[in-house]
Scaffold this active site. Sequence first.
Site, mmCIF file in Angstrom:
data_model
loop_
_atom_site.group_PDB
_atom_site.id
_atom_site.type_symbol
_atom_site.label_atom_id
_atom_site.label_comp_id
_atom_site.label_asym_id
_atom_site.label_seq_id
_atom_site.Cartn_x
_atom_site.Cartn_y
_atom_site.Cartn_z
ATOM 1 N N GLY A 26 0.699 -0.902 -0.282
ATOM 2 C CA GLY A 26 -0.228 -0.153 -0.138
ATOM 3 C C GLY A 26 0.805 1.365 0.402
ATOM 4 N N SER A 27 0.255 2.299 0.547
ATOM 5 C CA SER A 27 0.815 3.655 0.915
ATOM 6 C C SER A 27 2.245 3.863 0.810
ATOM 7 C CB SER A 27 0.393 4.642 2.061
ATOM 8 O OG SER A 27 1.047 5.658 1.809
ATOM 9 N N HIS A 108 5.201 1.573 12.967
ATOM 10 C CA HIS A 108 4.147 1.404 13.091
ATOM 11 C C HIS A 108 4.548 0.388 14.157
ATOM 12 C CE1 HIS A 108 0.948 4.041 15.918
ATOM 13 N NE2 HIS A 108 0.559 2.775 15.317
ATOM 14 N N GLU A 195 -2.717 12.472 16.348
ATOM 15 C CA GLU A 195 -3.420 11.962 15.116
ATOM 16 C C GLU A 195 -4.871 12.436 15.917
ATOM 17 O OE1 GLU A 195 -1.351 7.917 13.039
ATOM 18 O OE2 GLU A 195 -2.880 7.856 13.694
ATOM 19 N N GLU A 227 -11.766 30.127 4.036
ATOM 20 C CA GLU A 227 -11.750 30.885 4.888
ATOM 21 C C GLU A 227 -11.355 30.138 5.945
ATOM 22 O OE1 GLU A 227 -10.413 33.740 4.966
ATOM 23 O OE2 GLU A 227 -11.600 34.695 2.875
#
Length: 332
Positions: A26-27, A108, A195, A227
Amino acid sequence: MAKLYYDSDANLELLQNKKIGILGYGSQGHAHALNLKDSGLDVLVGLYAGSKSKEKAEAEGLRVYDSAEVTKACDIIMMLVPDMTQRKLYTESVAPNLSEGKTIMFAHGFSIHYKQISPPEYVDVSMIAPKAPGHRVRQLYQRQLGVPGLLAVQQDSSGNASEIALAYGKGIGCTRAGILLTTFKEETETDLFGEQSVLCGGVTSLVKAGFETLVEAGYQPESAYFECMHELKLIVDLLYQGGMEYMRYSVSETAEYGDYTRGPKVIGPEVKERMKEVLASIQNGEFAKEWIAENDEGLKRFEAARTQEAEHPIEKIGKELRNMMPWLQDTV
């Protein structure tokens, strides 16, 4: 003083005669695998049967096998599948194929810190955690740059677990920017807190509250979006580049004065107290138990929250406005 490592502190030759297995594509998985390959290292990718990523990985010149085969063949196994699928993958494909002298790595610390995975004593357990999404890890490596990373060693069976992990970090480009020495506990708890309280939960809640406040006061949703959401990137980029001082130097004096005088009214002492509650739930394992149970029960609450958030008015107006800004697709 924090310990930081750079290119000169890491020896890539330690990995020259080793096979490195990347479990997941994956990523992070694709970035690690391709960066290591481009660093001249012997890389295999481990996927489950029928994975849609197999064709993509092979098209990029990587050898792909079943995760169990990769674990058996490799000296270093990096777990880069999502946190909540790691335990199953480890139990079924990794643990039966671990042998003395191997290294199991993580990007992680969740599975190790919360004891979802307990490797045997005869293997090294370490972590190299790039502090960026995988596509960024890959892009900067290709530009001869890198993203900062974290190093932790949970179990040093071989006596050189730290050196091997540092070499891995060099292979993916992190030593170009610097690797900070930490622990699995610190990485896991600070990552989850960041997070939940700031980077994801805090920012999105603040943006939505600002958007809703303006719209409820009668302002156009488009104005509120620009904004409270669109311009956020401008400010974050300034913070990223030079910290708060540089951001304040770059904006108007009016904005700077509003920062000093109105920011603390919105994010006051009560917010910090709630942040302490969030941190406590991470430290005592409450959040981990809740998230593990949510996965075990089929992610019903998670999916309901995802659907509800996707229907928020800021998402609808945002899609309409972004469709008129095609150049955003090229923004890194």
